[in-house]
Design a protein around this motif. Structure first.
Motif, mmCIF file in Angstrom:
data_model
loop_
_atom_site.group_PDB
_atom_site.id
_atom_site.type_symbol
_atom_site.label_atom_id
_atom_site.label_comp_id
_atom_site.label_asym_id
_atom_site.label_seq_id
_atom_site.Cartn_x
_atom_site.Cartn_y
_atom_site.Cartn_z
ATOM 1 N N SER A 171 0.858 -1.183 0.000
ATOM 2 C CA SER A 171 0.000 0.000 0.000
ATOM 3 C C SER A 171 0.893 1.231 0.000
ATOM 4 O O SER A 171 1.975 1.240 0.593
ATOM 5 C CB SER A 171 -0.946 -0.010 1.200
ATOM 6 O OG SER A 171 -0.237 -0.097 2.398
ATOM 7 N N ARG A 207 1.420 5.225 -2.423
ATOM 8 C CA ARG A 207 0.943 6.141 -3.463
ATOM 9 C C ARG A 207 1.992 6.288 -4.560
ATOM 10 O O ARG A 207 3.177 6.402 -4.278
ATOM 11 C CB ARG A 207 0.656 7.473 -2.774
ATOM 12 C CG ARG A 207 0.560 8.663 -3.619
ATOM 13 C CD ARG A 207 0.174 9.896 -2.788
ATOM 14 N NE ARG A 207 1.287 10.554 -2.128
ATOM 15 C CZ ARG A 207 2.133 11.378 -2.716
ATOM 16 N NH1 ARG A 207 2.034 11.610 -4.009
ATOM 17 N NH2 ARG A 207 3.089 11.957 -2.042
ATOM 18 N N ASP A 255 5.933 4.481 -0.232
ATOM 19 C CA ASP A 255 5.501 3.342 0.575
ATOM 20 C C ASP A 255 4.940 3.875 1.886
ATOM 21 O O ASP A 255 5.611 4.620 2.592
ATOM 22 C CB ASP A 255 6.723 2.445 0.826
ATOM 23 C CG ASP A 255 6.396 1.155 1.545
ATOM 24 O OD1 ASP A 255 5.369 1.082 2.253
ATOM 25 O OD2 ASP A 255 7.202 0.217 1.418
ATOM 26 N N ASP A 256 3.708 3.497 2.228
ATOM 27 C CA ASP A 256 3.139 4.023 3.472
ATOM 28 C C ASP A 256 3.528 3.202 4.700
ATOM 29 O O ASP A 256 3.163 3.532 5.823
ATOM 30 C CB ASP A 256 1.624 4.195 3.367
ATOM 31 C CG ASP A 256 0.865 2.895 3.252
ATOM 32 O OD1 ASP A 256 1.447 1.806 3.454
ATOM 33 O OD2 ASP A 256 -0.335 2.954 2.960
ATOM 34 N N GLU A 283 2.543 0.426 5.817
ATOM 35 C CA GLU A 283 1.448 -0.256 6.510
ATOM 36 C C GLU A 283 1.504 -1.778 6.376
ATOM 37 O O GLU A 283 0.992 -2.478 7.231
ATOM 38 C CB GLU A 283 0.092 0.238 5.982
ATOM 39 C CG GLU A 283 -0.154 1.708 6.230
ATOM 40 C CD GLU A 283 -0.272 2.045 7.716
ATOM 41 O OE1 GLU A 283 -0.887 1.263 8.461
ATOM 42 O OE2 GLU A 283 0.274 3.091 8.108
ATOM 43 N N ASP A 284 2.063 -2.273 5.322
ATOM 44 C CA ASP A 284 2.070 -3.712 5.083
ATOM 45 C C ASP A 284 3.110 -4.401 5.952
ATOM 46 O O ASP A 284 4.105 -3.805 6.359
ATOM 47 C CB ASP A 284 2.329 -3.993 3.600
ATOM 48 C CG ASP A 284 1.259 -3.364 2.731
ATOM 49 O OD1 ASP A 284 0.086 -3.724 2.914
ATOM 50 O OD2 ASP A 284 1.600 -2.508 1.905
#
Length: 136
Positions: A78, A80, A94-95, A97-98
């Motif tokens: 996840s 953008r 890369d946020d 979160e994974d």
């Protein structure tokens, strides 16, 4: 005759080398890291990411000035993508979160329209592989 043949062969070899030096290619690098990074063609990696939210920069190096670039990109993560068709850079943010610590992202240039009006379909790609490490 032999001199002319050798000269022709040498010029042909020089033309091939010059063409390859101007070939369209996609480069990448991962940031931020604890070690210096350089844009590299086709593949980049880092095991020293210093952020829980890294980013990957992809850079298209065209053989001549561009008018429009069609990007295709992919990742299972996840985050953008920022890929403007009028720029030669595409960035994945890369946020973080994974869960997987080993991560990857790929960006490809599928078509380019040059400022001189010519265009080319292609499949020039670069893939980044990186690790968030145990502290993230």
């Amino acid at each position: 005759m032999i001199k002319q043949l050798l000269l022709t062969s040498a010029l042909f070899g020089l033309a091939i080398c010059s063409t390859n030096a101007l070939a369209d290619q996609v480069l990448c690098d991962v940031s931020p890291t604890s070690t210096p990074q350089e844009m590299t063609p086709d593949f980049c990696e880092s095991q020293s990411v210093t952020s829980s939210r890294p980013y990957v920069s992809f850079q298209f190096e065209p053989s001549k000035p561009i008018e429009h670039v069609t990007w295709q990109f992919s990742t299972q993560l996840s985050g953008r993508w920022d890929c403007d068709p009028h720029r030669t850079e595409c960035v994945f943010y890369d946020d973080g979160e994974d869960k997987p610590s080993f991560r990857d992202a790929t960006a490809c240039v599928k078509r380019v329209i040059y400022k001189d009006g010519t265009w080319k379909s292609m499949n020039e790609c670069a893939t980044a592989i990186y690790s968030l490490g145990p502290r993230f």
